[in-house]
Enzyme design. Structure first.
Site, PDB file in Angstrom:
ATOM      1  NE  ARG A 194      -4.135  -1.725  -4.728  1.00  0.00           N
ATOM      2  CZ  ARG A 194      -3.915  -2.115  -3.464  1.00  0.00           C
ATOM      3  NH1 ARG A 194      -3.655  -1.222  -2.519  1.00  0.00           N
ATOM      4  NH2 ARG A 194      -3.945  -3.383  -3.147  1.00  0.00           N
ATOM      5  CG  ASP A 231      -2.064  -0.883   1.198  1.00  0.00           C
ATOM      6  OD1 ASP A 231      -2.354  -1.425   0.122  1.00  0.00           O
ATOM      7  OD2 ASP A 231      -2.711  -1.057   2.248  1.00  0.00           O
TER       8      ASP A 231
END
Ligand SMILES: Cc1cc2nc3c(=O)[nH]c(=O)nc-3n(C[C@H](O)[C@H](O)[C@H](O)COP(=O)(O)OP(=O)(O)OC[C@H]3O[C@@H](n4cnc5c(N)ncnc54)[C@H](O)[C@@H]3O)c2cc1C
Length: 309
Positions: A185, A135
């Site tokens: 992402r 992340d």
């Protein structure tokens, strides 16, 4: 307009204690979080996989302040990955990791500790045949996180990166990461960032997202389109067609509990749809970012508080 004060409240221990102890909080948190324990995560992963969706699991926690907590987070990921292997879910579910939860900010040698801990998680993922995505947190961590990504990829080339379209630097980061085998992402970005590093205007963030999409879809890597925005999802689909990408050479991603009908539509038309599924007791920071993204969530929360009295 409400985004900044909510994100500021996300860092306040006083507000945290207040929000965590309000009676209606739990029901609203449950919309976004699988539950407190591993069994909840496995149960909801099963349900999502049965409905044709892929999953990325996040063991909640961030900004870890001591070594034992960082180690406990790694233990939790190892247990999670073991359970995914045993239940046959590892084919459809991977994990997302916040480096701040595994020690990135610990005094002294935080980056080294985070790298070693992330490596342990990658070893556990490799053992059951799945992947890990790092992340991305606030902009002060971007260089450190991309540095750790590079080191991990030397041994585990499948480790995924996250880039945030609101950062002015991100177009260049997309160019650097749009290479063969690179899982990236792309999201808009969820933190409160200064003008010097991030676009503040929603339209500017969206335009940056499209520029980044063009680079990723036209490149040789594996784009992961993380957004609930219908316009950006349509543009991503169009750019994938233009680039001649087959279904399965990129994927869409959404957060658990947000736009589930759209998730089902994307699965139905044959595209890959992965759900970001958080679980664990440390839900406060994650929950506050979801409130900040959509004023309607805050209204719903305040109304629930008022009715409970
Ligand atoms: C899989 C995934 C992983 C992510 N990982 C990261 C990360 O590592 N780092 C990071 O900074 N950010 C991350 N994010 C969050 C992201 O940056 C955005 O804050 C978030 O996705 C909202 O942006 P959006 O693209 O959906 O567009 P928006 O313009 O915010 O929303 C578009 C529409 O989606 C719906 N929607 C969006 N958010 C909500 C909500 N909270 N509640 C209800 N409806 C909503 C609404 O209908 C809204 O109109 C991630 C998001 C996803 C989907």
């Amino acid at each position: 307009m409400l985004r900044s004060p909510i994100l500021a409240a996300a860092r306040s221990p006083r507000t945290r204690s207040l929000v965590e102890h309000l009676p209606p909080t739990r029901a609203i948190v449950d919309r976004f979080v699988a539950g407190d324990v591993l069994a909840d995560a496995i149960r909801v992963t099963h349900e999502l996989v049965e409905s044709g969706r892929k999953v990325t699991l996040d063991h909640l926690g961030e900004d870890t302040a001591d070594r034992s907590q960082a180690d406990a987070t790694v233990d939790a990921y190892e247990a999670l990955l073991g359970a995914l292997g045993e239940t046959g879910l590892a084919r459809s579910a991977e994990v997302s990791v916040k480096l701040s939860a595994v020690g990135q900010f610990l005094p002294g040698d935080g980056e080294r500790i985070a790298l070693d801990n992330a490596r342990r998680i990658c070893v556990a993922a490799a053992r059951v045949g799945t992947t890990v995505t790092l992340d991305m947190e606030d902009h002060t961590t971007t260089d450190s996180t991309l540095g750790i990504l590079r080191e991990l990829r030397a041994d585990f080339p499948w480790v995924g990166a996250v880039l945030q379209a609101y950062l002015r630097r991100t177009e260049q980061d997309c160019r650097d990461l749009a290479h063969e085998g690179s899982r990236v992402r792309l999201c808009k970005g969820a933190y409160q960032e200064p003008e010097s590093v991030a676009f503040q205007d929603k339209g500017e963030v969206d335009r940056s997202y499209v520029r980044c999409l063009r680079i990723l879809m036209g490149g040789a890597g594996y784009p992961m389109v993380a957004s609930h925005d219908p316009r950006l999802i349509a543009i991503a689909r169009h750019l994938a067609d233009l680039a001649g990408r087959a279904p399965g050479s990129f994927e869409f991603q959404m957060l658990y509990g947000i736009r589930p009908e759209e998730q089902a539509r994307i699965v139905e038309r044959g595209d890959l749809m992965r759900i970001y599924l958080p679980y664990g007791a440390e839900w406060y920071g994650y929950f506050m970012r979801r409130l900040a993204e959509r004023p309607a969530n805050l209204t719903f929360f305040l109304r629930a508080m008022a009715t409970k009295g």
